[in-house]
Enzyme design. Structure first.
Site, PDB file in Angstrom:
ATOM      1  N   HIS A 297      20.249  82.598  53.257  1.00  0.00           N
ATOM      2  CA  HIS A 297      19.084  82.001  52.574  1.00  0.00           C
ATOM      3  C   HIS A 297      17.895  81.930  53.515  1.00  0.00           C
ATOM      4  CE1 HIS A 297      19.489  77.867  54.306  1.00  0.00           C
ATOM      5  NE2 HIS A 297      20.785  78.080  54.240  1.00  0.00           N
ATOM      6  N   ASP A 309      20.181  77.881  60.737  1.00  0.00           N
ATOM      7  CA  ASP A 309      20.314  77.629  59.294  1.00  0.00           C
ATOM      8  C   ASP A 309      19.003  77.932  58.586  1.00  0.00           C
ATOM      9  OD1 ASP A 309      21.253  76.833  56.864  1.00  0.00           O
ATOM     10  OD2 ASP A 309      21.163  74.695  57.278  1.00  0.00           O
ATOM     11  N   GLU A 343      17.948  77.701  48.860  1.00  0.00           N
ATOM     12  CA  GLU A 343      19.342  77.245  48.914  1.00  0.00           C
ATOM     13  C   GLU A 343      19.406  75.751  49.171  1.00  0.00           C
ATOM     14  OE1 GLU A 343      23.180  76.194  50.922  1.00  0.00           O
ATOM     15  OE2 GLU A 343      21.150  76.002  51.670  1.00  0.00           O
ATOM     16  N   GLU A 344      18.497  75.267  50.046  1.00  0.00           N
ATOM     17  CA  GLU A 344      18.652  73.897  50.549  1.00  0.00           C
ATOM     18  C   GLU A 344      18.453  72.825  49.487  1.00  0.00           C
ATOM     19  OE1 GLU A 344      20.029  73.318  53.157  1.00  0.00           O
ATOM     20  OE2 GLU A 344      19.508  74.721  54.744  1.00  0.00           O
ATOM     21  N   ASP A 371      26.049  81.903  56.382  1.00  0.00           N
ATOM     22  CA  ASP A 371      25.310  80.637  56.366  1.00  0.00           C
ATOM     23  C   ASP A 371      26.092  79.544  57.093  1.00  0.00           C
ATOM     24  OD1 ASP A 371      23.512  78.629  55.869  1.00  0.00           O
ATOM     25  OD2 ASP A 371      24.152  78.290  53.808  1.00  0.00           O
ATOM     26  N   HIS A 443      20.051  70.962  60.268  1.00  0.00           N
ATOM     27  CA  HIS A 443      19.028  70.201  59.527  1.00  0.00           C
ATOM     28  C   HIS A 443      18.256  69.231  60.422  1.00  0.00           C
ATOM     29  CE1 HIS A 443      21.338  70.798  55.435  1.00  0.00           C
ATOM     30  NE2 HIS A 443      21.030  71.930  56.039  1.00  0.00           N
TER      31      HIS A 443
HETATM   32 ZN   LIG Z   1      22.199  76.948  55.199  1.00  0.00          ZN
END
Ligand SMILES: [Zn+2]
Length: 482
Positions: A297, A309, A343-344, A371, A443
């Site tokens: 993503h 990520d 995606e998130e 991912d 994140h």
């Molecule tokens: Zn991810």
């Protein structure tokens, strides 16, 4: 976001439910016979011959490990564009850049396929301890949260270790800020506090919820991520705090010092924004309508650089077909790279791909998502629902990766973006990597390029390229028996 563990958990629950109900209808004593770990089904002999791919695999691995192309691309994405939340101008710039560069690479059918995405913005935010000792606290609002009024929410904090403790307190949290101080066990298990914490606290009248970051370690680094509101409960603001802050509040709480906090958040949704899935192909020479999909993503959270990520995952897929093209390796089937959007906080990219490509879903031979960060690759996770013959054949193909110690085929796999087509019957897999440090930075502001080891990134490219090329080029079908 790494939803793989969550995905595995849900699949296991569904499978165990199915197993349970069938077993019970067939045999009333089956429940007593069932064991928590069912005996693995012996795999059939492989139906594919991989010796003919040894030379190509060696060339691919050699080329991947001596090229800095993937790292240079990831460096541009992270250092010159940065993080890429859905609806942000950074994500738009990343999409435009990728389309232009893929065309420059000479890849086939390069295009951006329009998808509308949610547009959540964080705005300014802060958390202060008011009493017993005034000080600023490290926090990061959770994605999809509502904001506070401009003056913020000031209230006493009540710290709980888990949902059970919250339920025992019940109405005692009314008018207060619930702080979940749940230690990390696994991402799939602990993420429940981030996803559901706000609504479960709101049910008892709490005015805000704070969640200990979903991570095993912390250097005062808060971790954001998606949350979701239960439509039956009032929407209250919610944010992540660091392990250090959660433990401080726990100690104050346990000593009966009744800590009070002020939470300010400007978070809100703007109207949906236009975005796109980026697609490029290496067209197949004999069976171009059959597709091996690889991707990741392209969006990220609005912190750090979205390096592991999932900028790295996208670059691995993209570099796979660029490298194969450079080596003059044209497989029988098409390898399609998809850089999914959103995606998130929405999965609109994965759903949009399924909707736009519904007619060719049966032509997808395999879909592999990367991912889980771009650490040292270990092989692939294959969906637990994949037919045993496919598992046996992928195990055989993965032997081509034994030289770089990436020949594993894990018991489960898939990904959030390929989830929608997997639910339509496509066999899904994931690039599996050494995940020991992924959740340290996941994140956070610390998901930056310096956390990516260039050699491990190159190994990921090698692993993905050998697997994608071999599956795409097989004269047999992936499900063929001996
Ligand atoms: Zn991810």
């Amino acid at each position: 976001m790494r939803c793989l563990k969550l995905f595995a958990l849900v699949s296991t629950l569904i499978l165990s439910f199915l197993f349970h109900s069938t077993a019970q209808t067939q045999n009333p004593t089956a429940q007593a016979l069932a064991t928590p770990t069912p005996t693995p089904v012996p795999l059939p002999p492989p139906g594919v011959k991989v010796d003919r791919y040894r030379a190509a695999a060696a060339r691919i691995i050699g080329a991947a490990l001596t090229s800095d192309h993937a790292y240079a691309r990831l460096a541009h994405l992270t250092d010159h564009i940065g993080n890429r939340l859905s609806g942000s101008s950074n994500l738009d710039r990343a999409i435009e850049w990728a389309v232009a560069e893929m065309k420059r690479d000479g890849l086939d059918n390069v295009r951006a396929e329009k998808v509308m995405v949610p547009h959540w913005v964080r705005g300014d935010e802060s958390l202060e301890l008011l009493t017993p000792v005034p000080r600023k606290l490290q926090m990061l609002g959770l994605g999809n949260s509502v904001g506070t009024s401009p003056e913020g929410i000031s209230a006493e904090a009540v710290v709980v270790r888990d949902f059970g403790e919250l339920d025992r307190l019940g109405e005692q949290v009314r008018g207060k800020i619930v702080v979940y101080n749940a230690p990390f066990t696994s991402y799939g298990a602990t993420v429940a506090y981030r996803m559901q914490g706000a609504s479960r606290a709101a049910r008892y009248g709490a005015v805000a919820a704070l969640v200990r970051s979903i991570t095993p370690v912390s250097l005062q680094t808060p971790h954001t991520g998606a949350m979701a509101y239960d439509p039956a409960q009032p929407q209250i603001p919610t944010a992540a705090v660091t392990i250090e802050v959660a433990e401080l509040l726990q100690r104050l709480n346990d000593r009966g010092e009744h800590p009070t906090l002020r939470l300010k958040m400007e978070a809100k949704f703007l109207p949906d924004a236009e975005s796109a899935n980026v697609i490029a192909e290496l067209r197949g020479s004999e069976r171009p309508d059959e597709i091996v999909l690889i991707g990741g993503h392209f969006d990220s959270w609005d912190v750090g650089q979205g390096a592991h990520d999932d900028g790295g995952g996208c670059i691995v897929a993209w570099e796979t077909i660029r490298l194969l093209k450079e080596l003059g390796l044209k497989p029988r089937r098409t390898i399609r790279v998809v850089l999914f959007t959103n995606e998130e906080n929405g999965t609109r990219g994965g759903n949009g791909y399924r909707d736009a490509h519904r007619a060719e879903i049966p032509k997808h031979v395999l879909a592999i998502e990367s991912d889980s960060g771009v650490y040292r690759p270990e092989g692939f996770g294959l969906a637990a629902t994949a037919p045993p013959q496919v598992r046996a054949n992928l195990l055989e193909i993965a032997k081509l990766l034994a030289g770089i110690d990436a020949a594993g085929i894990g018991a489960n796999g898939g990904g959030t973006d390929i989830g929608p087509i997997m639910r339509e019957g496509v066999i899904g897999a994931s690039l599996d990597v050494d995940g020991a440090h992924y959740f340290d930075i996941h994140h956070t502001q610390a998901d930056t390029l310096d956390k990516v080891n260039p050699r491990e990134l190159a190994l990921c490219v090698a692993t993905m390229a050998v697997m994608a090329y071999t599956v795409a080029d097989l004269p047999e079908n992936l499900a063929d028996r001996r």
